[in-house]
Enzyme design. Structure first.
Site, PDB file in Angstrom:
ATOM      1  N   CYS A  12       0.856  -1.187   0.000  1.00 46.92           N
ATOM      2  CA  CYS A  12       0.000   0.000   0.000  1.00 46.92           C
ATOM      3  C   CYS A  12       0.894   1.239   0.000  1.00 46.92           C
ATOM      4  CB  CYS A  12      -0.908  -0.003   1.222  1.00 46.92           C
ATOM      5  SG  CYS A  12      -0.021   0.174   2.791  1.00 46.92           S
ATOM      6  N   HIS A  79       3.603   1.863  11.442  1.00 43.42           N
ATOM      7  CA  HIS A  79       2.436   1.798  12.330  1.00 43.42           C
ATOM      8  C   HIS A  79       2.367   2.975  13.302  1.00 43.42           C
ATOM      9  CE1 HIS A  79       3.793  -2.406  11.422  1.00 43.42           C
ATOM     10  NE2 HIS A  79       2.561  -2.476  10.999  1.00 43.42           N
ATOM     11  N   GLU A 131      -0.042  -0.202  16.060  1.00 46.32           N
ATOM     12  CA  GLU A 131      -0.816   0.964  15.598  1.00 46.32           C
ATOM     13  C   GLU A 131      -1.849   1.367  16.643  1.00 46.32           C
ATOM     14  OE1 GLU A 131      -4.377   2.158  12.606  1.00 46.32           O
ATOM     15  OE2 GLU A 131      -2.992   0.644  11.823  1.00 46.32           O
ATOM     16  N   ASN A 227      -3.822  -6.723   8.648  1.00 45.57           N
ATOM     17  CA  ASN A 227      -4.643  -6.577   7.443  1.00 45.57           C
ATOM     18  C   ASN A 227      -4.612  -7.858   6.612  1.00 45.57           C
ATOM     19  OD1 ASN A 227      -2.946  -6.079   4.742  1.00 45.57           O
ATOM     20  ND2 ASN A 227      -1.814  -5.161   6.430  1.00 45.57           N
TER      21      ASN A 227
END
Length: 285
Positions: A12, A79, A131, A227
């Site tokens: 990403c 994060h 995170e 994720n």
């Protein structure tokens, strides 16, 4: 075997930026005469193969600010860090570069603004994820972390108090929508922050769509990657047999003997080379 590969699979924006920052730091290493140690505070992303690659290039992964000092160049992980820990890092004497994902940084600042008058934060996420620990540190009032609607239902909420609902950036958007709906009739003063990353939503939607068209799914990515685990869970929820692996070598041909079409996706911290290898393995069956 026919293979349907997700277009969104792989790095990403936040991961790409963090690794580009690390590459740039390595290129600049030693400028000015004195050798510099390049460090990350904790794993910069959640992918063991990427971490192994950078360890081989001399990047040190340190556990705390106590291990840093003058002459070190340290990157804050994608994060993010809790505010108190970041302050210790900046006071260590090391040169600090913030590689926090912009989406995560935006969520941190949004939580700080929304809770500055003392509102209670309700954070949908994994309590032990780095995170989430960082996001919690930006809450000015009290805070609760929960991993599901069932867990939220068990919390002793106080309807008379203002609340802020936010999420770990990589959580399931449909689950978050259900949580928002349940809270809507119970907390009169509820502020909802849209902190789920758009790229995460696209990956999850594509994984669901592909899972509906195949008879087996392969999800490539680190086992510590939240994720990636959620992509595998979403595929399995669609009723298709799903394999979460870090490398193609973990797959067994006999498990695919009765399959004719495979779906392939990957987490946001999975290198293209590992996805390519999995696609080649599946196509060779």
């Amino acid at each position: 075997m026919d293979v349907l590969r997700a277009k969104t699979a792989g790095f990403c924006m936040g991961v790409s930026l963090a690794l580009q920052n690390l590459e740039n730091a390595l290129l600049r290493q030693g400028e000015g005469g004195a050798p510099r140690r390049i460090c990350t505070l904790g794993p910069i992303i959640h992918n063991p193969q990427v971490l192994e690659h950078y360890a081989g290039r001399g990047v040190a992964c340190v556990a705390s600010a106590d291990e840093l000092g003058e002459g070190d160049h340290v990157l804050i992980r994608a994060h993010g860090l809790p505010r108190e820990e970041e302050a210790r890092v900046r006071a260590s004497g090391a040169t600090v570069e913030d590689a926090t994902c912009p989406r995560v940084k935006g969520a941190q600042l949004a939580i700080a603004r929304a809770t500055r008058d003392g509102a209670t934060l309700l954070l949908f996420g994994e309590a032990e994820h780095p995170e989430v620990r960082g996001l919690l540190s930006y809450a000015a009032g009290g805070a609760w972390v929960f991993g599901s609607l069932d867990e939220l239902m068990e919390l002793p909420l106080e309807p008379a108090r203002p609340h802020v609902l936010a999420s770990q950036t990589t959580q399931d958007r449909d689950a978050f929508a259900a949580i928002e709906s349940w809270l809507g009739g119970r907390l009169p003063e509820l502020t909802v922050l849209n902190t789920i990353c758009g790229a995460t939503r696209e990956r999850q939607e594509e994984a669901r769509e592909i899972a509906g068209r195949v008879d087996v799914m392969v999800v490539v990515g680190g086992r510590e990657s939240g994720n990636t685990r959620r992509l595998a869970a979403l595929a399995a929820q669609a009723g298709v047999e799903t394999f979460h692996v870090e490398r193609a070598e973990e797959l067994s041909a006999k498990r695919f003997a009765t399959k004719s079409r495979a779906g392939l996706t990957a987490g946001a911290s999975t290198p293209k080379s590992l996805i390519d290898a999995a696609e080649e393995w599946l196509a060779s069956l």
